[in-house]
Design an enzyme around this catalytic site. Structure first.
Site, short mmCIF file in Angstrom:
data_model
loop_
_atom_site.label_atom_id
_atom_site.label_comp_id
_atom_site.label_asym_id
_atom_site.label_seq_id
_atom_site.Cartn_x
_atom_site.Cartn_y
_atom_site.Cartn_z
N GLY A 1 -5.91 -27.40 5.95
CA GLY A 1 -4.77 -26.63 6.32
C GLY A 1 -3.68 -26.50 5.17
O GLY A 1 -2.43 -27.33 5.01
N GLY B 1 -1.50 -24.61 3.96
CA GLY B 1 -0.50 -23.69 4.26
C GLY B 1 0.79 -24.03 3.59
O GLY B 1 0.84 -24.75 2.33
N ALA B 2 1.97 -23.83 3.90
CA ALA B 2 3.23 -24.01 3.19
C ALA B 2 3.37 -25.56 3.10
O ALA B 2 3.63 -26.10 1.73
CB ALA B 2 4.38 -23.73 4.11
N GLY C 1 1.09 -28.06 3.40
CA GLY C 1 -0.08 -28.43 2.80
C GLY C 1 -0.26 -28.58 1.26
O GLY C 1 -0.42 -29.29 0.55
N ASN D 1 2.21 -31.05 13.55
CA ASN D 1 3.35 -30.98 14.60
C ASN D 1 2.47 -31.27 16.16
O ASN D 1 1.28 -30.54 16.18
CB ASN D 1 4.18 -30.14 14.47
CG ASN D 1 5.07 -30.07 13.35
OD1 ASN D 1 5.29 -31.17 12.77
ND2 ASN D 1 5.36 -28.97 12.75
N LYS E 1 9.29 -37.00 16.63
CA LYS E 1 9.13 -35.66 15.72
C LYS E 1 8.99 -34.42 16.74
O LYS E 1 9.51 -33.30 16.43
CB LYS E 1 8.00 -35.85 14.91
CG LYS E 1 7.71 -34.51 14.17
CD LYS E 1 8.70 -34.16 12.95
CE LYS E 1 8.62 -33.07 12.28
NZ LYS E 1 7.27 -33.18 11.21
N ASN F 1 10.93 -31.02 16.88
CA ASN F 1 10.33 -29.63 16.72
C ASN F 1 10.51 -28.70 18.06
O ASN F 1 10.65 -27.60 17.91
CB ASN F 1 8.97 -29.67 16.47
CG ASN F 1 8.63 -30.28 15.01
OD1 ASN F 1 9.42 -29.69 14.08
ND2 ASN F 1 7.61 -30.99 14.78
N ASN G 1 12.25 -25.57 16.24
CA ASN G 1 11.21 -24.67 16.17
C ASN G 1 11.35 -23.46 16.94
O ASN G 1 11.67 -22.29 16.48
CB ASN G 1 9.71 -25.13 16.10
CG ASN G 1 9.25 -25.85 14.87
OD1 ASN G 1 10.07 -26.32 14.00
ND2 ASN G 1 7.90 -25.98 14.89
N GLU H 1 2.24 -23.19 17.94
CA GLU H 1 1.57 -24.28 18.78
C GLU H 1 2.75 -24.64 19.69
O GLU H 1 3.01 -25.90 20.01
CB GLU H 1 1.54 -25.40 17.37
CG GLU H 1 3.25 -25.66 16.91
CD GLU H 1 2.91 -26.59 15.72
OE1 GLU H 1 1.71 -27.22 15.30
OE2 GLU H 1 3.99 -26.47 14.93
#
Length: 330
Positions: free
Chosen positions: A20, A22-23, A25, A117, A196, A200, A204, A281
């Protein structure tokens, strides 16, 4: 202030895969690589993989000049070899598929740390590996994927993690702290994960629905009132599962995060997913709490509404992007 990656080696070098890439990672990857570890990224986005493998990963930290980092990135089915640690940052809906695809690189000695997450990750991992291989954690590090091969980062962060089975995780903690990832162990990671998830479940979806960065969300006069509406339901749902949700602690973290000098200028991953026409998600955040609420007869009107609105937003944005693509092709 420029983010520093260079460190002095005093721990064993590890071979680490980040599934994963992405940003977030990518941000963790360059910090671990700069600490001397061998890091390989695993991702499914072809354009992102091609950009990094061709021109390197561009990292822009706050107002500093862009920097380039070079590390290999490949698809799950291309990666081979053996790894000491695999960090899982795949979205929860895709976690089972990722673990299936990378099964050939998982040996009995490989530890897998999930930092994604949402809730339900540990149960999915237990279907693929022994409990003694599983580490679960939460992170407050942030990052934004601006375009294929480029991320923008702000502030600092931290990680809390726990070995789910019987396992010595000291070498992993030391290695990650060598990369200045600010890792601490905990004996109650489930409470930390719910904590957490509470953060989120506020930031989010509300950043998406209000089209706002974290700091912009904080300027709303009723921002914390909306947060309380969501969190009070999560506390009631958590009580049915033996999880103590500390609303005051979550609110305190929210107030810290929305400050511009911390993560206030950040747009959460859900906001980025919506803009890129991806499914979010939400079913493993607000939707998870709404589902458990239905099972336990705990009313969750706010979390249910937020979930439905995010699903509607997913549909709207995907249709918009499809129309834009059609116009471009014409």
């Amino acid at each position: 202030m420029e983010e520093t990656y260079l460190t002095v080696r005093n721990v064993l070098t590890m071979k680490i895969a980040i599934a994963g890439f992405g940003a977030l990672g990518a941000r963790l990857g360059v910090k671990l690589q700069s600490a001397g570890h061998e890091v390989i990224g695993i991702d499914g986005w072809a354009a992102h993989i091609a950009a990094i493998n061709t021109d390197g990963l561009t990292v822009v930290h706050e107002d500093n000049a862009p920097k380039k980092y070079y590390l290999p990135v490949m698809t799950p089915k291309e990666v081979d070899g053996e790894f000491d640690l695999i960090i899982l940052l795949t979205k929860t809906p895709q976690l089972n598929r990722m673990l299936t695809d990378i099964q050939p690189i998982i040996t009995p000695k490989t530890k897998l740390l999930v930092l994604s997450n949402g809730l339900g990750n540990i149960e999915i991992m237990a279907q693929h590996v022994a409990r003694d291989q599983i580490l679960a954690g939460v992170t407050l590090w942030t990052s934004t994927l601006v375009k294929p091969g480029e991320i923008h980062t702000t502030g600092s962060g931290s990680i809390k993690l726990q070995a789910i089975g019987e396992s010595d995780i000291t070498p992993i903690v030391d290695a990650m702290n060598e990369a200045h990832l600010n890792v601490a162990t905990t004996n109650d990671v489930l409470t930390a994960i719910w904590h957490k998830a509470g953060i989120n479940s506020v930031l989010n979806p509300l950043s998406v629905l209000l089209n706002a960065s974290l700091a912009e969300f904080g300027t709303a006069s009723n921002a914390m009132d909306m947060a309380l509406n969501i969190l009070e339901e999560i506390r009631e749902v958590g009580a049915t599962r033996g999880i103590k949700v500390d609303i005051n602690a979550i609110i305190a973290d929210l107030i810290k995060l929305i400050r511009p000098e911390n993560a206030g200028n950040h747009y959460p991953s859900m906001y980025q997913d919506i803009k890129n026409g991806k499914y979010t998600e939400i079913d493993f955040l607000n939707g998870y709490f709404a589902k458990v609420g239905r099972q336990e007869n705990v009313p969750t009107p706010f979390n249910t509404l937020v979930t439905r609105m995010i699903h509607a937003k997913e549909d709207i944005e995907r249709v918009k992007l499809a129309k834009q693509q059609e116009t471009f092709e014409i």
